[in-house]
Write an enzyme that holds these catalytic residues in place. Structure first.
Site, short mmCIF file in Angstrom:
data_model
loop_
_atom_site.label_atom_id
_atom_site.label_comp_id
_atom_site.label_asym_id
_atom_site.label_seq_id
_atom_site.Cartn_x
_atom_site.Cartn_y
_atom_site.Cartn_z
CD GLU A 26 -2.84 -1.34 2.14
OE1 GLU A 26 -2.80 -0.82 3.28
OE2 GLU A 26 -3.98 -1.98 1.81
CG ASP B 229 -7.55 -5.76 4.89
OD1 ASP B 229 -7.00 -6.01 5.99
OD2 ASP B 229 -7.41 -4.47 4.27
CD GLU C 28 -9.95 -1.47 7.66
OE1 GLU C 28 -8.94 -1.99 8.46
OE2 GLU C 28 -9.71 -0.80 6.70
C1 GCV Z 1 -2.75 0.25 8.32
C2 GCV Z 1 -6.15 -2.18 5.38
C3 GCV Z 1 -6.61 -0.86 5.90
C4 GCV Z 1 -5.24 0.05 6.08
C5 GCV Z 1 -4.17 -0.61 6.88
C6 GCV Z 1 -3.65 -1.68 6.11
C7 GCV Z 1 -2.87 -2.75 6.68
O1 GCV Z 1 -5.73 -1.64 4.07
O2 GCV Z 1 -7.53 -0.30 5.42
O3 GCV Z 1 -5.71 1.22 7.04
O4 GCV Z 1 -3.08 0.19 6.88
O5 GCV Z 1 -4.99 -2.85 6.05
O6 GCV Z 1 -2.91 -3.59 7.34
O7 GCV Z 1 -1.54 -2.44 6.39
#
Ligand code: GCV
Length: 664
Positions: free
Chosen positions: A270, A349, A377
């Site tokens: 990411e 995820d 989340e």
């Molecule tokens: C901290 C998902 C979440 C992100 C998070 C990522 C990760 O994509 O939406 O906020 O980033 O996971 O676990 O690194």
């Protein structure tokens, strides 16, 4: 106090109307004494803590050494023994950390109404790593945080609220958590300086507080630190200048914080920097960092959440679910001894329903931990109640067949399959500065249970919900307790019923991830699709699709690869099926979608109504808080129901067999 103490004894606890004398002979035991004076005082009318022998003492807390005894039962660093003999109880352990866990466990039994002279126990944690990860940023925000601002930071500086951090450490230690990262895995510019001399003294103060409670502090680091801090033009793990920069930086870090556990690293994920930029592998990257901190006993947790987040939605050959296995399975055996891979429980995820990642069972010579997400989340954001332990238990009980039948994830992550690897669990935590720590009071039950499950993955999940409820609401009538427990136990499946159906996932609003948007991620670069059309829906991950299912062992492939064997709840994760496809229950997919969404809302409405009869029995601030949460959950569930049902009615043109209201 601006916060409550969660499930720990507090003013609201039931007191025994008598005195208790506790003796603490031998070594220092400052933490033990603090815990007694902070919490045990709520359980007895009067408490006396005595360093010397007292004939009227009912409780002795002492190491085998203090007692001049030979250690028994292989308790090692963290185990404990609670022995009862003729109205005298002794907590014994090899270390003060073991004694601390013994004391918390004893207090829990007292909170649950057991009498001191009836309690005994012999306990050792199932694995050495029981960690939590904060996603806190130094500006005070928390990524995916739903419980207020950061406990540690504000305005790009440390807060230094020693009282709060101590209470927090006590809460974590009371459920056996022994490691913690304080900052987000997405390490931005400011947080990159956490390993710089300017901020290390602040880190050291926190490490010292946590250490008292047996918790090692870790930092999430920026893989590109040599560029940002060291002003080098590269972070190539094989570059001599980079290697020597990290070596020197490690010396500085450990000079300030000798007890630092080590680093957590999100690399090539990411938009975070990583070794791929230099054509190197993740083993190269992790091992270079590991070598730098090895002389100080440091450990690198290296995350496996590596996938292409710039995917073209038109490209049907790329499947995000494949990524972790494709990147890491082939590196098995190539990581240094002080590297631990950190693997998200599912291949996508933290969705409300996913299969277990096939990476469990594929790593035989590499330390690894499972990563859960206590922060909700994708599971209601601590507005909707969603008690996660039943999901975690299902994941831990999953049979990978990696070393024959019965090779469960629990056995793998507790190091019982491939020895002697360093294994365990970690989880994105759900806490913040809210007075109840977790936003929704019921979300505390997830933190509590995570600790208990990390200590013993075979723990009875029903016990967790009832123990947490009884400890948190000690003076509440039995009926209210039963109601709360029931809500907790049903809540994961209820949440699942009104959100994305049958394992397909996503369908959330983009960015913040709360509430429905069926196509929010459908044409996005994130690899998160449901492929609904007028005939059907779901992701084909069989041989006619991405072939992801082949990453599992043959016994598992045989289940997931065939529509008729694939469990209903994961059908759309593995298969693209027509709306009239019949599930094992006999229902068609489309009718299941309608039914589950109506049923989910009805259930949440029922909880909200019932709460109005129980709310009188809990303290007003909690009653109102829970009522407001239920009201918000009803609203959210209805929005999900109507968006999903309408969308699939419009797509399929198939009527609800029960003729209920669908907005056409
Ligand atoms: C901290 C998902 C979440 C992100 C998070 C990522 C990760 O994509 O939406 O906020 O980033 O996971 O676990 O690194």
């Amino acid at each position: 106090m601006a916060y409550d103490s969660g499930w720990l004894p507090s003013l609201k606890s039931n007191k025994e109307p008598r005195a208790l004398v506790v003796q603490l002979p031998g070594s220092k035991k400052n933490t033990i004494e603090t815990i007694l004076r902070t919490y045990m005082v709520y359980l007895f009318e009067e408490l006396e803590v005595e360093r010397n022998d007292r004939t009227d003492a009912e409780l002795t807390i002492a190491t085998f050494d203090d007692l001049g005894e030979t250690p028994v039962n292989d308790l090692e660093v963290e185990g404990y023994l609670i022995e009862k003999r003729d109205y005298h109880t002794t907590i014994k352990a090899e270390t003060e950390q073991g004694l601390m866990y013994g004391l918390f466990s004893l207090m829990k039994q007292l909170q649950l109404g057991n009498k001191l002279h009836t309690i005994d126990a012999l306990e050792r944690p199932a694995s050495p790593i029981r960690m939590i990860n904060h996603w806190d940023n130094m500006d005070g925000t928390v990524e995916r945080g739903y419980a207020g601002r950061s406990l540690f930071f504000e305005n790009n500086a440390f807060i230094h609220d020693e009282e709060r951090i101590t209470a927090y450490a006590e809460m974590l230690a009371s459920v056996g958590i022994n490691a913690l990262t304080m900052n987000n895995v997405n390490v931005h510019e400011v947080e990159t300086y956490l390993i710089d001399e300017s901020l290390l003294p602040d880190v050291a103060k926190h490490a010292a507080i946590f250490e008292k409670y047996g918790i090692s502090l870790y930092l999430s680091i920026n893989y590109a630190s040599p560029i940002v801090l060291g002003k080098l033009d590269s972070a190539d793990p094989l570059d001599k200048a980079v290697i020597s920069w990290w070596k020197k930086q490690a010396e500085i870090i450990y000079r300030y914080v000798p007890n630092l556990g080590g680093f957590v690293v999100k690399a090539d994920s990411e938009h975070r920097p990583g070794p791929f930029t230099y054509g190197r592998t993740h083993a190269d990257g992790a091992n270079m960092l590991a070598a730098a901190i090895a002389p100080f006993g440091g450990t690198v947790f290296w995350r496996c959440f590596v996938y292409d987040c710039l995917q073209d939605w038109r490209d049907r050959t790329t499947d995000r679910a494949r990524a972790a296995y494709d990147h890491f399975a082939k590196l098995d055996g190539q990581f240094a001894e002080n590297v631990i891979l950190q693997i998200k429980s599912g291949p996508m995820d933290f969705q409300v329903r996913e299969p277990v990642t096939p990476l469990f069972g594929a790593l035989k010579q590499t330390n690894h931990v499972i990563e859960f997400q206590i922060a909700q989340e994708y599971t209601g954001q601590q507005i909707d109640v969603c008690f996660l332990p039943p999901m975690w238990q299902e994941i831990l009980e999953f049979d990978t067949h990696a070393k024959g039948e019965g090779t469960t994830v629990a056995k793998i992550v507790t190091g019982n399959v491939y020895k002697p690897l360093r294994m365990g669990m970690t989880a994105v935590v759900n806490t913040g500065r809210d007075s109840n720590w977790t936003g929704h009071t019921f979300a505390q039950a997830n933190l509590y249970s995570y600790g208990m499950i990390a200590w013993n993955p075979e723990v009875d999940v029903k016990r967790l919900s009832s123990d947490w409820t009884m400890q948190t609401f000690p003076q509440v009538p039995e009926k209210t307790i039963q109601f709360i427990e029931e809500v907790l136990r049903e809540s994961w499946e209820v949440y699942e019923s009104y959100t994305a159906p049958l394992g397909v996932g996503w369908m959330v609003n983009t960015g913040h991830h709360y509430g429905p948007d069926v196509n929010g991620y459908e044409y996005s670069p994130w690899g998160t699709y449901h492929f609904s059309d007028r005939d059907g829906m779901g992701v084909d991950r069989t041989d006619s699709g991405s072939g992801f299912y082949r990453q599992y062992k043959p016994e598992v492939q045989a289940i997931y690869g065939e529509r008729e064997f694939c469990p209903d709840e994961l059908l759309l994760f593995f298969h693209h099926v027509p709306y009239r496809h019949r599930l094992k229950s006999g229902k068609t997919v489309i009718q299941y979608i309608y039914d589950s969404h109506f049923a989910g809302v009805e259930k949440v409405e029922q909880w909200a109504n019932e709460w109005s009869t129980y709310k009188e029995t809990v303290p007003k601030h909690q009653a109102d808080h829970i009522e407001a949460k239920f009201d918000a959950q009803v609203k959210n569930a209805k929005e999900w129901r109507d968006r999903i049902n309408t969308y699939y009615y419009r797509m399929s043109g198939i009527e609800d067999s029960k003729g209920r209201t669908i907005y056409k």
